[in-house]
Design a protein around this motif. Structure first.
Motif, PDB file in Angstrom:
ATOM      1  N   ARG A  50     -99.823  -1.089  33.924  1.00  0.00           N
ATOM      2  CA  ARG A  50    -100.637  -0.798  35.102  1.00  0.00           C
ATOM      3  C   ARG A  50    -100.778  -2.026  36.001  1.00  0.00           C
ATOM      4  N   ASP A  51    -101.118  -3.169  35.401  1.00  0.00           N
ATOM      5  CA  ASP A  51    -101.507  -4.338  36.194  1.00  0.00           C
ATOM      6  C   ASP A  51    -100.382  -5.311  36.515  1.00  0.00           C
ATOM      7  N   TYR A  52     -99.316  -5.313  35.738  1.00  0.00           N
ATOM      8  CA  TYR A  52     -98.235  -6.281  35.947  1.00  0.00           C
ATOM      9  C   TYR A  52     -96.869  -5.617  36.096  1.00  0.00           C
ATOM     10  N   ALA A  53     -96.847  -4.382  36.520  1.00  0.00           N
ATOM     11  CA  ALA A  53     -95.571  -3.663  36.686  1.00  0.00           C
ATOM     12  C   ALA A  53     -94.681  -4.347  37.709  1.00  0.00           C
ATOM     13  N   HIS A  54     -95.281  -4.945  38.735  1.00  0.00           N
ATOM     14  CA  HIS A  54     -94.489  -5.579  39.799  1.00  0.00           C
ATOM     15  C   HIS A  54     -93.779  -6.845  39.332  1.00  0.00           C
ATOM     16  N   THR A  55     -94.179  -7.394  38.188  1.00  0.00           N
ATOM     17  CA  THR A  55     -93.520  -8.592  37.658  1.00  0.00           C
ATOM     18  C   THR A  55     -92.928  -8.330  36.267  1.00  0.00           C
ATOM     19  N   SER A  56     -92.656  -7.077  35.992  1.00  0.00           N
ATOM     20  CA  SER A  56     -92.061  -6.657  34.726  1.00  0.00           C
ATOM     21  C   SER A  56     -90.933  -5.680  35.022  1.00  0.00           C
ATOM     22  N   HIS A  80     -95.719 -19.831  42.331  1.00  0.00           N
ATOM     23  CA  HIS A  80     -94.275 -19.698  42.540  1.00  0.00           C
ATOM     24  C   HIS A  80     -93.523 -19.694  41.207  1.00  0.00           C
ATOM     25  N   THR A  81     -94.270 -19.451  40.114  1.00  0.00           N
ATOM     26  CA  THR A  81     -93.686 -19.453  38.773  1.00  0.00           C
ATOM     27  C   THR A  81     -93.916 -18.114  38.090  1.00  0.00           C
ATOM     28  N   LEU A  82     -92.822 -17.506  37.637  1.00  0.00           N
ATOM     29  CA  LEU A  82     -92.886 -16.288  36.841  1.00  0.00           C
ATOM     30  C   LEU A  82     -92.889 -16.691  35.376  1.00  0.00           C
ATOM     31  N   LEU A  83     -93.924 -16.279  34.648  1.00  0.00           N
ATOM     32  CA  LEU A  83     -93.978 -16.500  33.208  1.00  0.00           C
ATOM     33  C   LEU A  83     -93.461 -15.225  32.536  1.00  0.00           C
ATOM     34  N   VAL A  84     -92.381 -15.332  31.788  1.00  0.00           N
ATOM     35  CA  VAL A  84     -91.848 -14.205  31.041  1.00  0.00           C
ATOM     36  C   VAL A  84     -92.566 -14.173  29.700  1.00  0.00           C
ATOM     37  N   TRP A  85     -93.298 -13.081  29.454  1.00  0.00           N
ATOM     38  CA  TRP A  85     -94.135 -12.961  28.261  1.00  0.00           C
ATOM     39  C   TRP A  85     -93.331 -12.439  27.073  1.00  0.00           C
ATOM     40  N   GLN A  86     -92.692 -11.284  27.233  1.00  0.00           N
ATOM     41  CA  GLN A  86     -91.914 -10.721  26.142  1.00  0.00           C
ATOM     42  C   GLN A  86     -90.623 -10.100  26.663  1.00  0.00           C
ATOM     43  N   VAL A  87     -89.588 -10.200  25.855  1.00  0.00           N
ATOM     44  CA  VAL A  87     -88.301  -9.549  26.112  1.00  0.00           C
ATOM     45  C   VAL A  87     -87.972  -8.765  24.847  1.00  0.00           C
ATOM     46  N   ALA A  88     -87.716  -7.467  25.007  1.00  0.00           N
ATOM     47  CA  ALA A  88     -87.397  -6.648  23.833  1.00  0.00           C
ATOM     48  C   ALA A  88     -86.389  -5.574  24.208  1.00  0.00           C
ATOM     49  N   VAL A  89     -85.466  -5.315  23.286  1.00  0.00           N
ATOM     50  CA  VAL A  89     -84.445  -4.282  23.462  1.00  0.00           C
ATOM     51  C   VAL A  89     -84.369  -3.489  22.159  1.00  0.00           C
ATOM     52  N   ASP A  90     -84.299  -2.149  22.283  1.00  0.00           N
ATOM     53  CA  ASP A  90     -84.119  -1.296  21.107  1.00  0.00           C
ATOM     54  C   ASP A  90     -82.968  -1.819  20.268  1.00  0.00           C
ATOM     55  N   HIS A  91     -83.132  -1.720  18.963  1.00  0.00           N
ATOM     56  CA  HIS A  91     -82.134  -2.262  18.043  1.00  0.00           C
ATOM     57  C   HIS A  91     -80.716  -1.751  18.339  1.00  0.00           C
ATOM     58  N   ASP A  92     -80.576  -0.451  18.600  1.00  0.00           N
ATOM     59  CA  ASP A  92     -79.230   0.105  18.821  1.00  0.00           C
ATOM     60  C   ASP A  92     -78.660  -0.201  20.195  1.00  0.00           C
ATOM     61  N   ARG A  93     -79.416  -0.871  21.055  1.00  0.00           N
ATOM     62  CA  ARG A  93     -78.934  -1.261  22.393  1.00  0.00           C
ATOM     63  C   ARG A  93     -78.646  -2.752  22.497  1.00  0.00           C
ATOM     64  N   LEU A 103     -83.285  -9.597  32.860  1.00  0.00           N
ATOM     65  CA  LEU A 103     -83.805 -10.882  33.317  1.00  0.00           C
ATOM     66  C   LEU A 103     -83.282 -11.228  34.705  1.00  0.00           C
ATOM     67  N   ASP A 104     -81.999 -11.005  34.944  1.00  0.00           N
ATOM     68  CA  ASP A 104     -81.432 -11.250  36.271  1.00  0.00           C
ATOM     69  C   ASP A 104     -82.124 -10.391  37.330  1.00  0.00           C
ATOM     70  N   ALA A 105     -82.298  -9.103  37.023  1.00  0.00           N
ATOM     71  CA  ALA A 105     -82.910  -8.187  37.991  1.00  0.00           C
ATOM     72  C   ALA A 105     -84.359  -8.560  38.267  1.00  0.00           C
ATOM     73  N   LEU A 106     -85.102  -8.909  37.225  1.00  0.00           N
ATOM     74  CA  LEU A 106     -86.499  -9.291  37.410  1.00  0.00           C
ATOM     75  C   LEU A 106     -86.608 -10.587  38.202  1.00  0.00           C
ATOM     76  N   ALA A 107     -85.759 -11.555  37.911  1.00  0.00           N
ATOM     77  CA  ALA A 107     -85.779 -12.813  38.657  1.00  0.00           C
ATOM     78  C   ALA A 107     -85.468 -12.558  40.126  1.00  0.00           C
ATOM     79  N   ARG A 108     -84.450 -11.761  40.384  1.00  0.00           N
ATOM     80  CA  ARG A 108     -84.090 -11.467  41.772  1.00  0.00           C
ATOM     81  C   ARG A 108     -85.267 -10.817  42.506  1.00  0.00           C
ATOM     82  N   ARG A 109     -85.887  -9.826  41.863  1.00  0.00           N
ATOM     83  CA  ARG A 109     -87.011  -9.134  42.506  1.00  0.00           C
ATOM     84  C   ARG A 109     -88.180 -10.085  42.789  1.00  0.00           C
ATOM     85  N   THR A 110     -88.531 -10.923  41.827  1.00  0.00           N
ATOM     86  CA  THR A 110     -89.683 -11.791  42.033  1.00  0.00           C
ATOM     87  C   THR A 110     -89.386 -12.949  42.980  1.00  0.00           C
TER      88      THR A 110
END
Length: 178
Positions: A50-56, A80-93, A103-110
């Motif tokens: 809800r609160d951090y969708a724009h930076t996730s 001017h700093t994005l703190l990346v809190w968690q990165v997770a991917v389903d095991h089969d992906r 990460l590239d897409a989020l960095a570009r957006r922010t």
């Protein structure tokens, strides 16, 4: 192989999106099933959506279900700093470049929307996958990477927690974010 400054391609059949509160439960399950992330309360994932969708970012399969995510926020005292809190991917992906694409897409957006010029995250010394993810991001975008201990192991109340090493990547150049 991706040329420098090019965003990585999203693995076939997946889309990247901003998380919505309805994604919180799935994100909590993905984090739990990772067996490497510190698991936050399920409620915190709902609030994050809800609160951090724009930076996730969330990766969705063809049915729209989350199969990976990155949570982040712009630091209040370092806007001017994005703190990346968690990165997770389903095991089969895993192993297909999804985390790097997110990460590239989020960095570009922010960078574009919020003027972010640096990215920070913390990584424990035993997390080789995260070390590779952030080191390759810095290399791909020709950005300096520095590492220093942010929180010593003794700062954590539970026994056996490793130190959290701060990775700082930047400055990020707009030209590096096509």
């Amino acid at each position: 192989m991706t040329a420098p400054h090019d965003l990585l391609e999203i693995p076939e059949g997946l889309t990247l999106d901003r998380p919505r509160p309805g994604d919180g439960a799935a994100m909590w399950r993905i984090a739990r099933d990772s067996r490497v992330l510190d698991l936050n309360s399920s409620y915190s994932y709902l609030l994050w959506c809800r609160d951090y969708a724009h930076t996730s970012v969330v990766a969705r399969d063809t049915a729209g279900a989350p199969v990976g995510f990155i949570t982040g926020y712009v630091r209040p005292r370092a806007p001017h700093t994005l703190l990346v809190w968690q990165v997770a991917v389903d095991h089969d992906r895993r192993g297909r470049g999804l985390a790097a694409s997110m990460l590239d897409a989020l960095a570009r957006r922010t960078v574009t929307q919020f003027g972010v010029r640096a990215l920070e995250t913390t990584v424990t010394p035993d997390n080789a996958a995260s070390d590779r993810l952030f080191a390759s991001f810095a290399e791909r975008h020709d950005a300096p990477l520095t590492r220093e201990v942010l929180f010593e192991a003794a700062a954590f109340p539970e026994r056996g927690h490793q130190p959290e090493v701060l990775y700082r990547i930047g400055p990020l150049a707009l030209a590096a974010m096509p």
